[in-house]
Design a protein around this motif. Structure first.
Motif, PDB file in Angstrom:
ATOM      1  N   ASP A   1    -103.121  10.899  65.547  1.00 61.56           N
ATOM      2  CA  ASP A   1    -104.235   9.649  65.051  1.00 61.56           C
ATOM      3  C   ASP A   1    -104.726   9.530  63.955  1.00 61.56           C
TER       4      ASP A   1
ATOM      5  N   THR B   1    -104.332  -1.018  59.671  1.00 59.87           N
ATOM      6  CA  THR B   1    -104.112   0.036  59.412  1.00 59.87           C
ATOM      7  C   THR B   1    -104.073   1.487  59.253  1.00 59.87           C
TER       8      THR B   1
ATOM      9  N   TRP C   1     -98.072   9.029  62.074  1.00 57.36           N
ATOM     10  CA  TRP C   1     -98.660   8.273  63.264  1.00 57.36           C
ATOM     11  C   TRP C   1     -97.808   6.525  63.556  1.00 57.36           C
ATOM     12  N   ASN C   2     -97.602   6.604  64.505  1.00 55.23           N
ATOM     13  CA  ASN C   2     -96.915   4.835  64.405  1.00 55.23           C
ATOM     14  C   ASN C   2     -98.094   3.943  65.914  1.00 55.23           C
ATOM     15  N   TYR C   3     -97.416   2.830  65.505  1.00 52.07           N
ATOM     16  CA  TYR C   3     -97.753   1.934  66.402  1.00 52.07           C
ATOM     17  C   TYR C   3     -97.405   2.422  67.935  1.00 52.07           C
ATOM     18  N   HIS C   4     -95.929   2.689  67.811  1.00 47.73           N
ATOM     19  CA  HIS C   4     -95.108   3.565  69.166  1.00 47.73           C
ATOM     20  C   HIS C   4     -94.217   4.527  68.797  1.00 47.73           C
TER      21      HIS C   4
ATOM     22  N   SER D   1     -96.072  -4.232  60.859  1.00 51.35           N
ATOM     23  CA  SER D   1     -97.388  -4.956  61.241  1.00 51.35           C
ATOM     24  C   SER D   1     -98.333  -5.852  60.553  1.00 51.35           C
TER      25      SER D   1
ATOM     26  N   THR E   1     -94.459  -0.202  58.202  1.00 54.85           N
ATOM     27  CA  THR E   1     -94.288  -1.036  59.090  1.00 54.85           C
ATOM     28  C   THR E   1     -94.170  -2.165  58.589  1.00 54.85           C
TER      29      THR E   1
END
Length: 221
Positions: free
Chosen positions: A184, A204, A159-162, A200, A198
């Motif tokens: 997801d 998450t 999974w990735n934010y983008h 971020s 990440t």
């Protein structure tokens, strides 16, 4: 003083050597024969960059050094450079004189991946078969390849934010003949091992995304 430019590192340092070095120093740290100094990390107020210093002393290996560098989030878009930039300095533990200056970008990528894979080797369940990835950027490909070289996983989920970056993971998995599936966040409950990598600052990976007994190797912010 020895100077090793960034462009020479890939010809001098292998993933296998990185793994062995990290495993050795982790063992030294566990035995109290090596330790890290407090990290200095600051926002410099320019280009949204974070800059800092990470140092330590390995008494068992007689190695003293630090890494200076950080994260420039606009590098790739503005300059075609990777966002993480760093340089490693080594010192003579007996005199304090500088002994080497080494390009730290590729070295950091290998070392970061090795740290996660060493933890997987020693701490993940022996029957772990599904590897979960959060993050799909430059460093994530190093993390994934190192993990797949450490254990025989049957499948990689990611999974990735983008999401448009997930093919980066799919390519590495394909190179290693391991199937890849984009999921997801709740889908990560199927993972036996989860690597996060990440930049971020937002939470998450939550408790409901993790199954009991899952090994988690967290890297990044």
């Amino acid at each position: 003083m020895v100077i090793v430019p960034e462009g020479m590192i890939a010809d001098l340092l292998t993933r296998e050597a990185s793994f062995a070095a990290v495993e050795t120093v982790f063992a030294a740290m566990a035995a109290g024969a090596a330790y890290n100094f407090p990290v200095v990390r600051e926002a410099i107020g320019h280009e949204d960059a974070l800059y800092g210093f990470k140092g330590g002393f390995d008494r068992a290996g007689n190695v003293l050094g630090l890494k200076a560098g950080g994260y420039w989030p606009n590098n790739l878009e503005k300059h075609g450079l990777i966002n993480h930039q760093s340089t490693v300095f080594l010192f003579d533990p007996d005199t304090g004189r500088v002994s080497a200056m080494v390009g730290g970008n590729y070295l950091t990528a290998l070392r970061t991946a090795a740290a996660a894979s060493v933890s997987i080797k020693h701490l993940a369940r022996r029957d772990a078969k599904v590897l979960g990835m959060i993050g799909a950027g430059h460093q994530a490909t190093f993390q994934l390849r190192a993990a797949l070289e450490t254990r025989d996983f049957d499948k990689v989920i990611g999974w990735n934010y983008h999401p448009e970056m997930l093919p980066n993971l799919a390519k590495v998995a394909a190179d290693m003949d391991v199937p890849f599936e984009a999921v997801d966040l709740p889908g990560l409950v199927a993972a036996d091992v989860i690597i996060t990598i990440t930049s971020s600052f937002a939470p998450t990976l939550l408790a409901e995304h993790v199954s009991p007994g899952t090994h988690i190797a967290c890297m990044g912010t």
